[in-house]
Design a protein around this motif. Structure first.
Motif, mmCIF file in Angstrom:
data_model
loop_
_atom_site.group_PDB
_atom_site.id
_atom_site.type_symbol
_atom_site.label_atom_id
_atom_site.label_comp_id
_atom_site.label_asym_id
_atom_site.label_seq_id
_atom_site.Cartn_x
_atom_site.Cartn_y
_atom_site.Cartn_z
ATOM 1 N N SER A 26 0.837 -1.190 0.000
ATOM 2 C CA SER A 26 0.000 0.000 0.000
ATOM 3 C C SER A 26 0.874 1.243 0.000
ATOM 4 O O SER A 26 1.991 1.236 0.520
ATOM 5 C CB SER A 26 -0.906 0.002 1.236
ATOM 6 O OG SER A 26 -1.786 -1.103 1.210
ATOM 7 N N VAL A 28 0.869 5.783 0.222
ATOM 8 C CA VAL A 28 0.214 7.065 0.466
ATOM 9 C C VAL A 28 0.829 8.061 -0.511
ATOM 10 O O VAL A 28 2.044 8.249 -0.543
ATOM 11 C CB VAL A 28 0.425 7.540 1.916
ATOM 12 C CG1 VAL A 28 -0.141 8.946 2.094
ATOM 13 C CG2 VAL A 28 -0.230 6.576 2.890
ATOM 14 N N ILE A 140 -14.349 11.674 2.810
ATOM 15 C CA ILE A 140 -12.955 11.720 2.424
ATOM 16 C C ILE A 140 -12.315 12.900 3.142
ATOM 17 O O ILE A 140 -12.942 13.946 3.320
ATOM 18 C CB ILE A 140 -12.792 11.833 0.891
ATOM 19 C CG1 ILE A 140 -11.303 11.706 0.510
ATOM 20 C CG2 ILE A 140 -13.379 13.129 0.356
ATOM 21 C CD1 ILE A 140 -11.081 11.550 -0.979
ATOM 22 N N ASN A 165 -2.542 15.346 1.189
ATOM 23 C CA ASN A 165 -3.062 14.087 0.659
ATOM 24 C C ASN A 165 -4.492 13.904 1.111
ATOM 25 O O ASN A 165 -4.954 14.552 2.057
ATOM 26 C CB ASN A 165 -2.187 12.883 1.051
ATOM 27 C CG ASN A 165 -2.040 12.726 2.550
ATOM 28 O OD1 ASN A 165 -3.015 12.768 3.290
ATOM 29 N ND2 ASN A 165 -0.814 12.533 3.022
ATOM 30 N N SER A 166 -5.213 13.036 0.424
ATOM 31 C CA SER A 166 -6.630 12.802 0.722
ATOM 32 C C SER A 166 -6.909 11.306 0.745
ATOM 33 O O SER A 166 -6.465 10.573 -0.150
ATOM 34 C CB SER A 166 -7.529 13.480 -0.323
ATOM 35 O OG SER A 166 -7.347 14.873 -0.327
ATOM 36 N N ASP A 167 -7.613 10.850 1.754
ATOM 37 C CA ASP A 167 -8.053 9.463 1.831
ATOM 38 C C ASP A 167 -9.153 9.350 2.879
ATOM 39 O O ASP A 167 -9.697 10.355 3.315
ATOM 40 C CB ASP A 167 -6.878 8.513 2.137
ATOM 41 C CG ASP A 167 -6.140 8.877 3.416
ATOM 42 O OD1 ASP A 167 -6.767 9.473 4.313
ATOM 43 O OD2 ASP A 167 -4.941 8.564 3.532
ATOM 44 N N GLU A 168 -9.453 8.117 3.282
ATOM 45 C CA GLU A 168 -10.531 7.903 4.246
ATOM 46 C C GLU A 168 -10.059 8.037 5.694
ATOM 47 O O GLU A 168 -10.855 7.867 6.621
ATOM 48 C CB GLU A 168 -11.150 6.518 4.034
ATOM 49 C CG GLU A 168 -10.301 5.346 4.459
ATOM 50 C CD GLU A 168 -9.198 5.013 3.449
ATOM 51 O OE1 GLU A 168 -8.413 4.078 3.704
ATOM 52 O OE2 GLU A 168 -9.122 5.703 2.410
#
Length: 232
Positions: A26, A28, A140, A165-168
């Motif tokens: 994974s 980022v 998000i 950065n963008s994620d959950e």
């Protein structure tokens, strides 16, 4: 012993998943934007963190300064008393949340049980034909870190870099190691440079010690998140 078709298919599926997951890493991905008038050298890279008056006892900021300080050290920066520092380093940070709506397909299986697994139904119980789409909304989160370096004597800004950065992930604390590493991954960047930094995640969920992968930002890179909660 003769293995029936279902058992054979399940065995192959599990073997395939094992191979795929064993090699899966994974990442980022952060977008980094820098403005630079840097002309320093290793002999003059002494610095101290600077804060606003109401942030002197801010434990959250202390935590983030420690992360940024670790990254600065990899570029020959040395933290000293403010009165002896050539550079002052200030941090800004924040997080905002948005909802993203995605159309998800709803599948139809024309061969209901007990015909799953028959030769004419390769798709199993999940079906193969999307008959409709349902809108699903997901939160998000956009995380932001800014690092500003000024000359203590003159007050001149010599470096200003922002990573986002963008994620959950709803926690800024968990995102900050990636932001700090990304912001200073290729120090010093040229003036007006925008690129992406891709950091692998280790098995414990933290930032890996592997070398960051960098590259130019996509042409349609997202702009600064308006309305983010930012602490100067």
């Amino acid at each position: 012993m003769k293995i029936d078709r279902w058992t054979r298919r399940a065995t192959l599926l599990l073997a395939t998943l094992t191979v795929l997951l064993s090699g899966c890493t994974s990442y980022v991905t952060s977008q980094v934007t820098a403005f630079s008038d840097w002309s320093g050298n290793d002999a003059t890279r002494t610095y101290a963190f600077t804060r606003a008056g109401d942030q002197q006892n801010n434990l959250e900021l202390t935590t983030y300064e420690r992360l940024v300080g670790n990254e600065l050290a990899t570029h020959a920066f040395r933290q000293v008393d403010k009165s002896q520092a050539r550079y002052l380093v200030g941090l800004s940070y924040g997080i905002r949340s948005d909802m993203v709506t995605v159309a998800q397909p709803v599948y139809y299986n024309p061969w209901p049980a007990p015909y799953w697994g028959r030769p004419f139904d390769p798709w199993g119980p999940w079906g193969a034909f999307p008959t409709a789409y349902v809108n699903q909304s997901y939160p998000i989160f956009t995380h932001l870190l800014g690092v500003r370096i000024t000359e203590r004597a003159s007050g001149k800004e010599v470096y200003n870099v922002t990573a986002r950065n963008s994620d959950e992930e709803s926690s800024l604390v968990r995102a900050m190691p990636y932001l700090a590493r990304s912001a200073l991954a290729d120090f010093p960047l040229g003036n007006g440079v925008v690129h992406t930094v891709k950091l692998p995640v280790d098995k414990n969920g933290g930032a890996s010690n592997e070398v960051a992968t960098t590259g130019p930002a996509p042409a349609a890179a997202p702009a600064s998140a308006p309305g983010a909660k930012v602490v100067q």
